[in-house]
Design a protein around this motif. Structure first.
Motif, mmCIF file in Angstrom:
data_model
loop_
_atom_site.group_PDB
_atom_site.id
_atom_site.type_symbol
_atom_site.label_atom_id
_atom_site.label_comp_id
_atom_site.label_asym_id
_atom_site.label_seq_id
_atom_site.Cartn_x
_atom_site.Cartn_y
_atom_site.Cartn_z
ATOM 1 N N MET A 54 -22.293 19.014 -51.098
ATOM 2 C CA MET A 54 -23.316 19.983 -50.687
ATOM 3 C C MET A 54 -24.603 19.806 -51.486
ATOM 4 O O MET A 54 -25.687 20.025 -50.959
ATOM 5 N N VAL A 55 -24.499 19.396 -52.733
ATOM 6 C CA VAL A 55 -25.701 19.096 -53.524
ATOM 7 C C VAL A 55 -26.439 17.926 -52.878
ATOM 8 O O VAL A 55 -27.665 17.954 -52.727
ATOM 9 N N LEU A 56 -25.700 16.906 -52.478
ATOM 10 C CA LEU A 56 -26.293 15.755 -51.787
ATOM 11 C C LEU A 56 -26.931 16.191 -50.479
ATOM 12 O O LEU A 56 -28.074 15.822 -50.182
ATOM 13 N N ILE A 57 -26.228 16.992 -49.697
ATOM 14 C CA ILE A 57 -26.748 17.468 -48.413
ATOM 15 C C ILE A 57 -28.033 18.257 -48.629
ATOM 16 O O ILE A 57 -29.007 18.083 -47.902
ATOM 17 N N SER A 63 -35.464 16.689 -48.365
ATOM 18 C CA SER A 63 -36.325 15.513 -48.259
ATOM 19 C C SER A 63 -36.653 15.170 -46.808
ATOM 20 O O SER A 63 -37.387 14.229 -46.553
ATOM 21 N N GLY A 64 -36.087 15.946 -45.868
ATOM 22 C CA GLY A 64 -36.437 15.755 -44.467
ATOM 23 C C GLY A 64 -35.559 14.784 -43.692
ATOM 24 O O GLY A 64 -35.901 14.392 -42.582
ATOM 25 N N GLU A 69 -28.652 11.251 -39.484
ATOM 26 C CA GLU A 69 -28.648 10.262 -40.572
ATOM 27 C C GLU A 69 -27.787 10.741 -41.734
ATOM 28 O O GLU A 69 -27.064 9.953 -42.344
ATOM 29 N N MET A 70 -27.887 12.038 -42.047
ATOM 30 C CA MET A 70 -27.057 12.599 -43.116
ATOM 31 C C MET A 70 -25.586 12.425 -42.777
ATOM 32 O O MET A 70 -24.794 12.036 -43.632
ATOM 33 N N ARG A 71 -25.241 12.723 -41.532
ATOM 34 C CA ARG A 71 -23.846 12.626 -41.107
ATOM 35 C C ARG A 71 -23.345 11.190 -41.223
ATOM 36 O O ARG A 71 -22.255 10.936 -41.727
#
Length: 126
Positions: A54-57, A63-64, A69-71
């Motif tokens: 969750m910190v990464l997410i 950062s937009g 892309e996150m997934r």
């Protein structure tokens, strides 16, 4: 404490992450937060690895980076093997380049505004 030993209720996880319950459930639904453990009564139990994710997410969101892309990045990270390193690097480097371009654009705008402030001219004047 060992990351694998930590556990948080939904309420504690909300407090630690700063995300709402709805956002956390949504991220779980779309595959950003995978394999959340549940108690026998069905309540979610989050661990230290979930907290790190969750910190990464949060960082990528701020950062937009688009959710898709996150997934993809999170899914590749979950595999955690040599074959996914190049794909993860490609995703992050592409996003990093976008951020650097945005920063350069914002710096140009900031320089323009600073020049106007220092010269004492109004924004509409040149």
């Amino acid at each position: 404490m060992n990351k694998t030993m930590e556990s948080y209720s939904m309420k504690q996880f909300v407090e630690k992450t700063g995300f709402t319950e709805d956002a956390i459930r949504y991220y779980e639904k779309i595959g950003l937060l995978q394999q959340v453990k549940r108690k026998s009564n069905g309540h979610r139990v989050y661990g230290g690895e979930d907290l790190e994710k969750m910190v990464l997410i949060k960082c990528l969101k701020k950062s937009g980076m688009p959710l898709e892309e996150m997934r993809l990045y999170v899914q590749q990270s979950a595999k955690d093997n040599e074959q996914t390193i190049a794909e993860r690097d490609r995703i992050l480097n592409g996003h990093k380049q976008k951020i650097e371009e945005q920063m350069a654009h914002l710096q140009t705008i900031l320089d323009f505004i600073n020049a106007k402030v220092q010269s004492g001219k109004k924004m509409g004047e040149f």
